[in-house]
Scaffold this motif. Structure first.
Motif, PDB file in Angstrom:
ATOM      1  N   ILE A 106      -2.267  -3.571  -7.075  1.00  0.00           N
ATOM      2  CA  ILE A 106      -1.113  -2.672  -7.041  1.00  0.00           C
ATOM      3  C   ILE A 106      -0.995  -2.157  -5.616  1.00  0.00           C
ATOM      4  N   ALA A 107       0.092  -2.507  -4.941  1.00  0.00           N
ATOM      5  CA  ALA A 107       0.305  -2.111  -3.552  1.00  0.00           C
ATOM      6  C   ALA A 107       1.096  -0.807  -3.493  1.00  0.00           C
TER       7      ALA A 107
ATOM      8  N   ILE B 167     -10.041   1.703  -5.144  1.00  0.00           N
ATOM      9  CA  ILE B 167      -9.055   2.201  -4.189  1.00  0.00           C
ATOM     10  C   ILE B 167      -9.404   1.657  -2.802  1.00  0.00           C
ATOM     11  N   PHE B 168      -8.416   1.043  -2.141  1.00  0.00           N
ATOM     12  CA  PHE B 168      -8.586   0.560  -0.768  1.00  0.00           C
ATOM     13  C   PHE B 168      -7.483   1.154   0.101  1.00  0.00           C
TER      14      PHE B 168
ATOM     15  N   ILE C  95      -4.107  -0.902  -3.452  1.00  0.00           N
ATOM     16  CA  ILE C  95      -4.134  -1.094  -2.002  1.00  0.00           C
ATOM     17  C   ILE C  95      -3.109  -0.154  -1.379  1.00  0.00           C
ATOM     18  N   CYS C  96      -3.606   0.833  -0.656  1.00  0.00           N
ATOM     19  CA  CYS C  96      -2.750   1.864  -0.062  1.00  0.00           C
ATOM     20  C   CYS C  96      -2.471   1.483   1.392  1.00  0.00           C
ATOM     21  N   ILE C  97      -1.242   1.070   1.656  1.00  0.00           N
ATOM     22  CA  ILE C  97      -0.878   0.474   2.939  1.00  0.00           C
ATOM     23  C   ILE C  97      -0.169   1.493   3.826  1.00  0.00           C
TER      24      ILE C  97
ATOM     25  N   ALA D  84       3.155 -11.079   1.070  1.00  0.00           N
ATOM     26  CA  ALA D  84       3.449 -10.254  -0.098  1.00  0.00           C
ATOM     27  C   ALA D  84       2.134  -9.762  -0.682  1.00  0.00           C
ATOM     28  N   VAL D  85       2.131  -8.525  -1.174  1.00  0.00           N
ATOM     29  CA  VAL D  85       0.899  -7.920  -1.691  1.00  0.00           C
ATOM     30  C   VAL D  85       1.120  -7.432  -3.117  1.00  0.00           C
TER      31      VAL D  85
END
Length: 195
Positions: A99-100, A69-70, A39-41, A133-134
């Protein structure tokens, strides 16, 4: 097993070290056939906060088998939609290992370093946002100095620093994906122009 990891993104071997760390730490997850979700924040509206979407953009075509992939430049994951995205992921995937990936502010000595920890990420802390939390693992890139006026610091972060971090993280994940799927080395040469 290692609990924490750090590497300077400017090091030529940084992506190899990231790949090796992920392969070692995630092997049990791969063996269990749990979905692995990156997770790409972040937001593309702020240079310092664009690390996650840049990593996701570079990896957007590499969701393979049980690895997904997000969060991209086109479809970023940020404070306004992160809860709905997490709900979507939990609905669509059974027991995912998340995985953040996010940018972070830190000490001047750590700018340009990547930290990987086996603990959740708390997005929005620099801007005092209360978000969930991520993840079970987090990858953070230190983009600038922490202190007062963090919003302005993020807005005035050098794009070079962010791109250097994004290149290193995305390459590490890319080669992790290839290695975990046992792809032939020829595909590495074909796809390496994305970086």
């Amino acid at each position: 097993m290692c609990q924490a990891f750090s590497v300077n993104a400017s090091s030529l071997a940084s992506y190899t070290k990231i790949k090796n760390y992920l392969l070692t730490e995630l092997q049990p997850i791969i063996n269990e056939e749990r979905p692995i979700i990156f997770i790409c924040i972040g937001s593309d509206r702020s240079t310092g906060d664009s690390l996650g979407p840049l990593v996701g953009h570079k990896l957007r075509y590499f969701s393979k088998n049980n690895i997904h992939i997000f969060g991209t430049l086109e479809d970023p994951i940020h404070a306004k939609n992160i809860i709905s995205k997490l709900n979507e992921i939990s609905f669509n995937f059974k027991n995912p290992y998340i995985i953040a990936i996010d940018s972070c502010l830190g000490s001047i000595n750590n700018i340009g370093k990547i930290f990987i920890q086996k603990k959740p990420l708390f997005p929005g802390l620099a801007l005092n946002k209360k978000l969930p939390a991520v993840g079970e693992m987090s990858i953070t890139g230190i983009v600038n100095v922490s202190g007062g006026f963090d919003f302005l610091v993020l807005q005035n972060t050098r794009l070079y620093t962010v791109m250097n971090l994004a290149d290193s993280i995305s390459r590490g994940i890319y080669y992790f994906i290839l290695k975990s799927l046992d792809k032939p080395s020829t595909s590495v040469n074909i796809q390496s122009n994305y970086f």
